[in-house]
Design an enzyme around this catalytic site. Structure first.
Site, PDB file in Angstrom:
ATOM      1  N   HIS A 177      -1.309  -0.136   8.329  1.00 19.05           N
ATOM      2  CA  HIS A 177      -2.109  -1.072   7.677  1.00 19.05           C
ATOM      3  C   HIS A 177      -1.703  -2.492   7.625  1.00 19.05           C
ATOM      4  O   HIS A 177      -0.415  -2.678   7.545  1.00 19.05           O
ATOM      5  CB  HIS A 177      -2.290  -0.731   6.126  1.00 19.05           C
ATOM      6  CG  HIS A 177      -2.988   0.580   5.959  1.00 19.05           C
ATOM      7  ND1 HIS A 177      -3.521   1.047   4.856  1.00 19.05           N
ATOM      8  CD2 HIS A 177      -3.623   1.506   6.942  1.00 19.05           C
ATOM      9  CE1 HIS A 177      -4.182   2.050   4.835  1.00 19.05           C
ATOM     10  NE2 HIS A 177      -3.970   2.386   6.052  1.00 19.05           N
ATOM     11  N   TYR A 204      -6.479  -2.152  -4.617  1.00 17.21           N
ATOM     12  CA  TYR A 204      -6.152  -2.318  -5.949  1.00 17.21           C
ATOM     13  C   TYR A 204      -6.945  -3.035  -6.918  1.00 17.21           C
ATOM     14  O   TYR A 204      -7.067  -4.231  -6.546  1.00 17.21           O
ATOM     15  CB  TYR A 204      -4.505  -2.963  -5.540  1.00 17.21           C
ATOM     16  CG  TYR A 204      -3.525  -2.366  -5.164  1.00 17.21           C
ATOM     17  CD1 TYR A 204      -3.305  -2.264  -3.723  1.00 17.21           C
ATOM     18  CD2 TYR A 204      -2.451  -1.562  -5.975  1.00 17.21           C
ATOM     19  CE1 TYR A 204      -2.263  -1.774  -3.090  1.00 17.21           C
ATOM     20  CE2 TYR A 204      -1.552  -0.994  -5.291  1.00 17.21           C
ATOM     21  CZ  TYR A 204      -1.417  -0.782  -4.122  1.00 17.21           C
ATOM     22  OH  TYR A 204      -0.285  -0.429  -3.280  1.00 17.21           O
ATOM     23  N   PRO A 245       4.469   3.270  -9.745  1.00 20.80           N
ATOM     24  CA  PRO A 245       4.289   3.202  -8.368  1.00 20.80           C
ATOM     25  C   PRO A 245       3.280   2.187  -7.809  1.00 20.80           C
ATOM     26  O   PRO A 245       3.003   1.910  -6.705  1.00 20.80           O
ATOM     27  CB  PRO A 245       3.421   4.614  -8.485  1.00 20.80           C
ATOM     28  CG  PRO A 245       2.836   4.818  -9.966  1.00 20.80           C
ATOM     29  CD  PRO A 245       3.889   4.385 -10.538  1.00 20.80           C
ATOM     30  N   LYS A 300       6.787   1.327  -4.065  1.00 19.74           N
ATOM     31  CA  LYS A 300       8.183   1.120  -3.560  1.00 19.74           C
ATOM     32  C   LYS A 300       9.325   2.354  -3.734  1.00 19.74           C
ATOM     33  O   LYS A 300      10.547   2.255  -3.091  1.00 19.74           O
ATOM     34  CB  LYS A 300       9.135  -0.016  -4.546  1.00 19.74           C
ATOM     35  CG  LYS A 300       8.244  -1.308  -4.206  1.00 19.74           C
ATOM     36  CD  LYS A 300       9.112  -1.879  -2.737  1.00 19.74           C
ATOM     37  CE  LYS A 300       8.213  -2.843  -2.354  1.00 19.74           C
ATOM     38  NZ  LYS A 300       7.469  -2.591  -1.122  1.00 19.74           N
ATOM     39  N   TYR A 323       5.487  -6.664  -0.733  1.00 27.73           N
ATOM     40  CA  TYR A 323       4.842  -5.416  -0.418  1.00 27.73           C
ATOM     41  C   TYR A 323       5.392  -4.717   0.738  1.00 27.73           C
ATOM     42  O   TYR A 323       5.601  -3.612   0.889  1.00 27.73           O
ATOM     43  CB  TYR A 323       3.370  -5.706  -0.588  1.00 27.73           C
ATOM     44  CG  TYR A 323       2.511  -4.358  -0.609  1.00 27.73           C
ATOM     45  CD1 TYR A 323       2.087  -3.697  -1.816  1.00 27.73           C
ATOM     46  CD2 TYR A 323       1.983  -3.518   0.517  1.00 27.73           C
ATOM     47  CE1 TYR A 323       1.564  -2.370  -1.822  1.00 27.73           C
ATOM     48  CE2 TYR A 323       1.232  -2.612   0.699  1.00 27.73           C
ATOM     49  CZ  TYR A 323       1.117  -2.045  -0.465  1.00 27.73           C
ATOM     50  OH  TYR A 323       0.314  -0.743  -0.607  1.00 27.73           O
TER      51      TYR A 323
END
Ligand code: RFL
Ligand code: PHB
Length: 393
Positions: free
Chosen positions: A74, A202, A294, A298, A386
């Site tokens: 991604h 998200y 979560p 990570k 991220y």
């Protein structure tokens, strides 16, 4: 009965298995003790996002063949506010991406490789207890169905997760615990439905956070913010889909595909760290030493980083007879752990509804999301964390 090894690894999750594999590549013998069955370990559905550093670790240690075939790379993700989506271009902002590949697939690959290499993995091992950790000769006692035996080793690696035996074998007063619990949990489902979008979403929503993820071209993974004590029996499949649509369906017409729900679960959220990660000849790694909520994806990545440093330090001990890097293990890991803690806490605070928030808090939270969506500098800060910070030498 007496058994000998160099490193006794407790726990066959991502941390324990990867450690045992890296040690084997360095020519260091280990025994892995796992309370559960192989099937249980291989079927436990958990994490899904691998940082580029974790992918590189799998590649460099010869474990990435299936990941390259089946993992989904991604280059971005979407953040949303009440149905309005905004893409964070991870690759463009950082030069890096992430790979979506289920934790249970990583675990299957690691187990297969350890067994093919003649590794000593003991599933359903029985009750494990740790002794003489502060001496030069630690010992691990295993009470198995066929009788008790002792493993004599140079070091013990506590890779047995948050509820394991390793951390609790350290005497009272040695560890400092840092902890935060959150007033919500995630209701997660795995659905037999083709992903309707190529990247993760998200979504911050007035009804609560929702996350759209995936596992394969035919399986979608979705989460809903819920109460910590949410009763799953009150969530029929229809109710789950209707709540997912209410939170995720976007103004531009996108919505997740529905399908048969294969699995449902509720996961509590906490931030937790113990310091130091060492007591005598016991080293803690992965969830045994720290838990992140979560939202930042990570947990498994941190577990891999810990065992990378531990394997390097052990190699130095056996090759050069120097325990200097082992003595630095805790401090080296903690720096990365706290950065990941900060990021995971921040992502969680940014995206969830907190019942205790005042109208001011809510407006501030929405302004923060607006800032991340509209400032290249803010988006880059999110993206850099991220995709994962580089491993320090
Ligand atoms: P694990 O995976 O918990 O493995 C520990 C193993 O030790 C065994 N064990 C024992 N064995 C022998 N004797 C004992 N006394 C024992 N006690 C326990 C257990 O059976 C188990 O097999 O820890 P490890 O290896 O440190 O790995 C950590 C990761 O599993 C965890 O951090 C991640 O799953 C967290 N996580 C995520 N991490 C990511 O990097 N990316 C993600 O996208 C992501 N999403 C998630 C997540 C965790 C989630 N849940 C369910 C907590 C999403 C969710 C919903
Ligand atoms: C998942 O696919 O399970 C997943 C993805 C991203 C997260 C957490 C979990 O932040």
């Amino acid at each position: 009965m007496r058994v000998e090894t160099q490193v006794c690894v407790v726990g066959a999750g991502p941390a324990g298995l990867m450690l045992s594999h890296l040690l084997a590549l360095h020519g260091i013998h280990s025994i892995v003790l796992e309370a559960r069955s192989r099937q249980y370990c291989e079927e436990r559905v958990r994490a899904g996002v691998l940082e580029q550093t974790s992918v590189a670790m799998l590649e460099q240690s010869g474990l990435a063949a299936r990941l390259h075939r089946e993992g989904m790379r991604h280059e971005g993700l979407d953040l949303g506010l009440n149905g309005r989506l905004h893409r964070i271009a991870l690759q463009e902002l950082t030069g890096k991406g992430v790979t979506v590949y289920g934790q249970q697939e990583v675990v299957k690959d690691l187990i297969a490789r350890r067994l093919a290499d003649g590794g000593d993995l003991r599933f359903e091992c029985g009750e494990v207890s740790l002794h003489q950790l502060d001496s030069a000769h630690p010992l691990v006692r295993v009470a198995a169905a066929g009788g008790e035996y002792e493993i004599h080793c140079d070091y013990v690696a506590g890779c047995d997760g948050f509820h394991g035996v390793a951390r609790s074998s350290i005497p009272q007063g040695v560890l400092q615990c840092y902890e935060r619990t959150y007033p919500f949990a995630w209701l997660g489902i795995l659905a037999e439905a083709a992903p309707s979008r190529q990247e993760l979403v998200y979504m911050q929503h007035d009804r609560g956070f929702a996350l759209y993820s995936m596992r394969s071209p035919s399986v979608t993974r979705l989460y809903l913010q819920c109460a910590p004590d949410e009763d799953l029996t009150e969530w029929s499949d229809d109710r789950i889909w209707s709540e997912l649509h209410a939170r995720l369906d976007s103004h531009d017409g996108w919505k997740p595909n529905e399908g048969h729900i294969l699995q449902k679960s509720v996961t509590g959220m906490r931030s937790f760290v113990v310091e130091p990660l060492q007591y005598g000849r016991l080293f803690l790694a992965g969830d045994a030493a720290h838990i992140v909520p979560p939202t930042g994806a990570k947990g498994m990545n941190l577990a891999f980083a810990d065992v990378y440093y531990l394997a390097e330090a052990m190699q130095e001990y056996y090759r050069r007879d120097s325990s200097e890097r082992l003595q630095q293990y805790s401090a080296t890991c903690l720096r990365r752990i706290w950065r990941a803690q900060r990021f995971s806490w921040w992502m969680t605070s940014l995206l969830h509804r907190f019942a205790s928030d005042s109208p001011f808090d809510r407006k501030r939270q929405m302004a923060e999301l607006d800032y991340v969506m509209n400032s290249r500098a803010a988006a880059t800060a999110l993206a850099e964390n991220y995709v994962g910070l580089p491993l320090e030498a």
